[in-house]
Design a protein around this motif. Structure first.
Motif, PDB file in Angstrom:
ATOM      1  N   THR A 353       0.915  -1.332  -0.017  1.00  0.00           N
ATOM      2  CA  THR A 353       0.128  -0.071  -0.055  1.00  0.00           C
ATOM      3  C   THR A 353       0.725   1.120  -0.035  1.00  0.00           C
ATOM      4  OG1 THR A 353      -0.176   0.201   2.315  1.00  0.00           O
ATOM      5  CG2 THR A 353      -1.875  -1.097   1.108  1.00  0.00           C
ATOM      6  N   ASN A 354       2.121   1.034   0.781  1.00  0.00           N
ATOM      7  CA  ASN A 354       2.950   2.105   0.667  1.00  0.00           C
ATOM      8  C   ASN A 354       3.384   2.541  -0.735  1.00  0.00           C
ATOM      9  OD1 ASN A 354       4.522   4.347   0.987  1.00  0.00           O
ATOM     10  ND2 ASN A 354       5.888   3.326   2.625  1.00  0.00           N
ATOM     11  N   PRO A 355       3.272   3.549  -1.464  1.00  0.00           N
ATOM     12  CA  PRO A 355       3.718   3.829  -3.091  1.00  0.00           C
ATOM     13  C   PRO A 355       5.148   4.111  -3.284  1.00  0.00           C
ATOM     14  CG  PRO A 355       2.460   5.618  -2.369  1.00  0.00           C
ATOM     15  CD  PRO A 355       2.016   4.583  -1.213  1.00  0.00           C
ATOM     16  N   ILE A 356       5.719   3.575  -3.980  1.00  0.00           N
ATOM     17  CA  ILE A 356       7.398   3.924  -4.280  1.00  0.00           C
ATOM     18  C   ILE A 356       7.172   4.900  -5.361  1.00  0.00           C
ATOM     19  CG2 ILE A 356       9.525   2.958  -5.239  1.00  0.00           C
ATOM     20  CD1 ILE A 356       8.399   0.201  -4.144  1.00  0.00           C
ATOM     21  N   GLU A 357       8.200   5.775  -4.888  1.00  0.00           N
ATOM     22  CA  GLU A 357       8.379   7.180  -5.857  1.00  0.00           C
ATOM     23  C   GLU A 357       9.788   6.990  -6.621  1.00  0.00           C
ATOM     24  OE1 GLU A 357       7.659  10.774  -3.793  1.00  0.00           O
ATOM     25  OE2 GLU A 357       5.681  10.225  -3.155  1.00  0.00           O
ATOM     26  N   GLN A 370      12.199   6.653  -3.219  1.00  0.00           N
ATOM     27  CA  GLN A 370      11.496   7.048  -2.091  1.00  0.00           C
ATOM     28  C   GLN A 370      10.418   6.292  -1.665  1.00  0.00           C
ATOM     29  OE1 GLN A 370      10.798  11.664  -2.390  1.00  0.00           O
ATOM     30  NE2 GLN A 370      12.834  12.048  -1.761  1.00  0.00           N
ATOM     31  N   SER A 371      10.395   6.119  -0.361  1.00  0.00           N
ATOM     32  CA  SER A 371       9.113   5.559   0.307  1.00  0.00           C
ATOM     33  C   SER A 371       9.045   4.149   0.074  1.00  0.00           C
ATOM     34  CB  SER A 371       7.858   6.281  -0.153  1.00  0.00           C
ATOM     35  OG  SER A 371       7.755   7.477  -0.060  1.00  0.00           O
ATOM     36  N   ALA A 372      10.232   3.511  -0.214  1.00  0.00           N
ATOM     37  CA  ALA A 372      10.486   2.094  -0.471  1.00  0.00           C
ATOM     38  C   ALA A 372      10.161   1.297   0.893  1.00  0.00           C
ATOM     39  CB  ALA A 372      11.760   1.489  -0.924  1.00  0.00           C
ATOM     40  N   PRO A 373       9.331   0.131   0.712  1.00  0.00           N
ATOM     41  CA  PRO A 373       8.899  -0.716   2.168  1.00  0.00           C
ATOM     42  C   PRO A 373      10.141  -1.324   2.614  1.00  0.00           C
ATOM     43  CG  PRO A 373       8.202  -1.863  -0.158  1.00  0.00           C
ATOM     44  CD  PRO A 373       8.945  -0.368  -0.560  1.00  0.00           C
ATOM     45  N   GLU A 374      10.097  -1.638   3.864  1.00  0.00           N
ATOM     46  CA  GLU A 374      11.221  -2.249   4.485  1.00  0.00           C
ATOM     47  C   GLU A 374      11.515  -3.682   4.333  1.00  0.00           C
ATOM     48  OE1 GLU A 374      10.481  -1.180   8.811  1.00  0.00           O
ATOM     49  OE2 GLU A 374      10.916   0.960   8.525  1.00  0.00           O
ATOM     50  N   THR A 418       9.446  -7.881  -2.689  1.00  0.00           N
ATOM     51  CA  THR A 418       9.123  -8.099  -1.354  1.00  0.00           C
ATOM     52  C   THR A 418       8.934  -9.491  -0.626  1.00  0.00           C
ATOM     53  OG1 THR A 418       6.921  -7.331  -1.161  1.00  0.00           O
ATOM     54  CG2 THR A 418       8.500  -5.366  -1.840  1.00  0.00           C
ATOM     55  N   THR A 419       8.914  -9.186   0.652  1.00  0.00           N
ATOM     56  CA  THR A 419       8.346 -10.450   1.335  1.00  0.00           C
ATOM     57  C   THR A 419       6.756 -10.810   1.069  1.00  0.00           C
ATOM     58  OG1 THR A 419       7.889  -9.333   3.201  1.00  0.00           O
ATOM     59  CG2 THR A 419      10.206 -10.711   2.937  1.00  0.00           C
ATOM     60  N   ASN A 420       6.287  -9.790   0.441  1.00  0.00           N
ATOM     61  CA  ASN A 420       4.788  -9.739   0.310  1.00  0.00           C
ATOM     62  C   ASN A 420       4.388  -9.954  -1.252  1.00  0.00           C
ATOM     63  OD1 ASN A 420       4.021  -9.439   3.152  1.00  0.00           O
ATOM     64  ND2 ASN A 420       3.753  -7.194   2.785  1.00  0.00           N
ATOM     65  N   GLY A 421       5.475  -9.712  -2.252  1.00  0.00           N
ATOM     66  CA  GLY A 421       5.105  -9.916  -3.449  1.00  0.00           C
ATOM     67  C   GLY A 421       6.097  -9.075  -4.370  1.00  0.00           C
ATOM     68  N   VAL A 422       5.736  -8.815  -5.425  1.00  0.00           N
ATOM     69  CA  VAL A 422       6.488  -7.899  -6.575  1.00  0.00           C
ATOM     70  C   VAL A 422       5.835  -6.735  -6.956  1.00  0.00           C
ATOM     71  CG1 VAL A 422       7.740  -8.175  -8.742  1.00  0.00           C
ATOM     72  CG2 VAL A 422       7.735 -10.046  -7.226  1.00  0.00           C
ATOM     73  N   ILE A 423       6.784  -5.630  -6.961  1.00  0.00           N
ATOM     74  CA  ILE A 423       6.263  -4.181  -7.308  1.00  0.00           C
ATOM     75  C   ILE A 423       7.132  -3.959  -8.415  1.00  0.00           C
ATOM     76  CG2 ILE A 423       5.906  -1.828  -6.802  1.00  0.00           C
ATOM     77  CD1 ILE A 423       5.826  -2.790  -4.061  1.00  0.00           C
ATOM     78  N   THR A 424       6.695  -3.432  -9.386  1.00  0.00           N
ATOM     79  CA  THR A 424       7.635  -3.096 -10.876  1.00  0.00           C
ATOM     80  C   THR A 424       7.121  -1.820 -11.256  1.00  0.00           C
ATOM     81  OG1 THR A 424       7.837  -5.638 -11.677  1.00  0.00           O
ATOM     82  CG2 THR A 424       8.186  -3.929 -13.206  1.00  0.00           C
ATOM     83  N   LYS A 425       8.403  -0.966 -11.693  1.00  0.00           N
ATOM     84  CA  LYS A 425       8.055   0.480 -12.224  1.00  0.00           C
ATOM     85  C   LYS A 425       8.820   0.611 -13.360  1.00  0.00           C
ATOM     86  CE  LYS A 425       5.633   2.300  -8.428  1.00  0.00           C
ATOM     87  NZ  LYS A 425       4.461   2.864  -8.624  1.00  0.00           N
ATOM     88  N   LYS A 426       8.096   1.286 -14.161  1.00  0.00           N
ATOM     89  CA  LYS A 426       8.797   1.514 -15.665  1.00  0.00           C
ATOM     90  C   LYS A 426       9.901   2.914 -15.357  1.00  0.00           C
ATOM     91  CE  LYS A 426       6.330   2.948 -19.066  1.00  0.00           C
ATOM     92  NZ  LYS A 426       5.500   2.702 -20.252  1.00  0.00           N
ATOM     93  N   ILE A 427      10.932   3.052 -16.050  1.00  0.00           N
ATOM     94  CA  ILE A 427      11.653   4.133 -15.865  1.00  0.00           C
ATOM     95  C   ILE A 427      12.070   4.488 -17.463  1.00  0.00           C
ATOM     96  CG2 ILE A 427      12.149   3.820 -13.784  1.00  0.00           C
ATOM     97  CD1 ILE A 427      15.204   3.068 -14.839  1.00  0.00           C
TER      98      ILE A 427
END
Length: 430
Positions: A353-357, A370-374, A418-427
């Motif tokens: 839920t914490n968005p990555i910037e 910024q705002s990466a989960p722990e 992450t331990t909860n799953g995967v987050i992917t961001k396009k750059i």
């Protein structure tokens, strides 16, 4: 005129006279067998009593046959002795190895003249060290066929047989299907119906015990298919009309984008994920997952088709569903799928839920996170082919930088495992 004073001539004449005088007197009575159950290779002693005289070339032969099918099904000669006189005899022989069943019986035959004894009067069991194999078939396909594949949530029948086709004569059998199966383990029965809860590779084993004749353990891995398949990270994205590698056992995984035609002619044992609007042509022993609206076009049976609802197949004809399984809901799991320009949001981008910037984006060099989960396990930067170009260790900080200055200009993906799953961001690297 023969010289009757010659010893051999006199013996032949005497034998002939004795046979003529006792033509109706020859008989063979078999005694008890030394045991009622044998292991292949065991010794057996058979006593029998002979009445009357037999010719000087006579041989008494011990024969074994499967009594369940009748002696007319043929014999195995397992021992013999040579004799011509009445009396009591014993033939010792070895139980042959290429057997393994109950209801065997034995008898004795005389050769000159030909005489058959009655059989021993009771069944003999013969066990072998149980060399076994396991076969399986899915029990409840929508079209009623019993295809040799396994689907999660659908009962599959496993059967233990010998490679030579003989009936297994066993004292106990122990099945182990693993923690994902129902039942997980079973004692007894050469056939078992099992249901696996999830797709994936499963290990099964069966231990077969044949009394003091020995035991064997058969182990194998089986592939279980499901209606929520995971597109793996190494899948090859098909974004143009193309064909698979011809011939051989490729074992490749393809992800076909909408509107594209992908040909499997000559390819074997590949896996294909087909998006709506794509067309898949033929294939030999491939597994093809078809989203609703995809087309499988083939003039001959060749692949396992897993689909949602009715799938268009213009060439396949009435036998199309012989190896097809229709899921009530077929959904691809994109959580670890490779980057795909046609599915930029296909990966799970809302696991945390914490968005990555990420900025700046586009970038000419480094990017700041910024705002990466722990609970990040690792961070990777991938190109459009899914190749890992940058791999970073686990981060405890919520803010950090990644040096992208060595990347050539283009589109990339930053993947946060992450331990909860995967987050992917396009750059974008300018």
């Amino acid at each position: 005129m023969k010289n009757l004073h010659h010893p051999s001539s006199f013996l032949a004449l005497l034998t002939t006279l004795l046979l003529v005088g006792t033509a109706n007197a020859q008989s063979i009575a078999i005694g008890k067998v030394s045991a009622q159950r044998f292991c292949a290779g065991d010794s057996v002693s058979v006593d029998f009593t002979v009445t009357g005289f037999f010719g000087h070339t006579n041989v008494f032969t011990l024969q074994l046959s499967n009594y369940a099918g009748g002696f007319a099904n043929g014999f195995q000669n397992i021992g013999s002795i040579t004799d011509t006189l009445p009396g009591k005899f014993t033939i010792k022989a070895s139980i042959p190895g290429a057997v393994g069943a109950a209801q065997y019986r034995i008898r004795i035959i005389g050769a000159v003249p030909y005489i058959e004894s009655p059989d021993n009067g009771s069944d003999i069991s013969i066990s072998t060290t149980p060399y076994a194999k396991v076969e399986y078939k899915t029990m409840a396909f929508p079209n009623g066929n019993n295809a040799p594949i396994i689907m999660a949530g659908v009962a599959t029948q496993f059967s233990a047989t010998t490679s030579g086709g003989h009936t297994l004569l066993v004292d106990s059998i122990f099945w182990d299907f693993g923690s994902d199966a129902t039942p997980q383990s079973v004692v007894g029965g050469l056939s078992q119906n099992v249901t696996f809860g999830n797709s994936g590779t499963k290990k099964i084993s069966v231990r077969i015990v044949a009394g003091n004749c020995g035991s064997t353990i058969y182990t194998s891995t089986v592939s279980v298919f499901g209606c929520n398949p995971i597109i793996p990270h190494n899948a090859i994205v098909i974004d143009s009309d193309s064909s698979a590698e011809q011939g051989g056992y490729g074992g490749h995984v393809y992800w076909v984008n909408p509107g594209k035609t992908f040909s499997l002619y000559g390819a074997c044992c590949d896996t294909v994920f087909a998006e709506p609007g794509s067309t898949i042509k033929s294939g030999l022993q491939c597994v093809v997952y078809l989203k609703k609206g995809a087309v499988y076009s083939s003039a001959e049976l060749g692949s396992l088709i897993i689909s949602k609802g009715d799938v268009t197949s213009p060439e396949y004809g009435p036998n199309y569903d012989t190896y097809a399984f229709s899921c009530s809901s077929l959904e691809f799991d994109y959580s670890v799928a490779p980057p795909n320009v046609a599915h930029p949001l296909a990966v799970n981008d809302n696991v945390v839920t914490n968005p990555i910037e990420i900025f700046p984006n586009p970038t000419t060099g480094s990017i700041t996170i910024q705002s990466a989960p722990e609970n990040i396990v690792n961070v990777t930067v991938l190109n459009l082919l899914g190749e890992t170009l940058i791999s970073l260790p686990k981060y405890q900080e919520s803010n950090f930088t990644i040096d992208c200055s060595k990347l050539v200009p283009g589109t990339y993906y930053v993947r946060f495992q992450t331990t909860n799953g995967v987050i992917t961001k396009k750059i974008i690297r300018q």
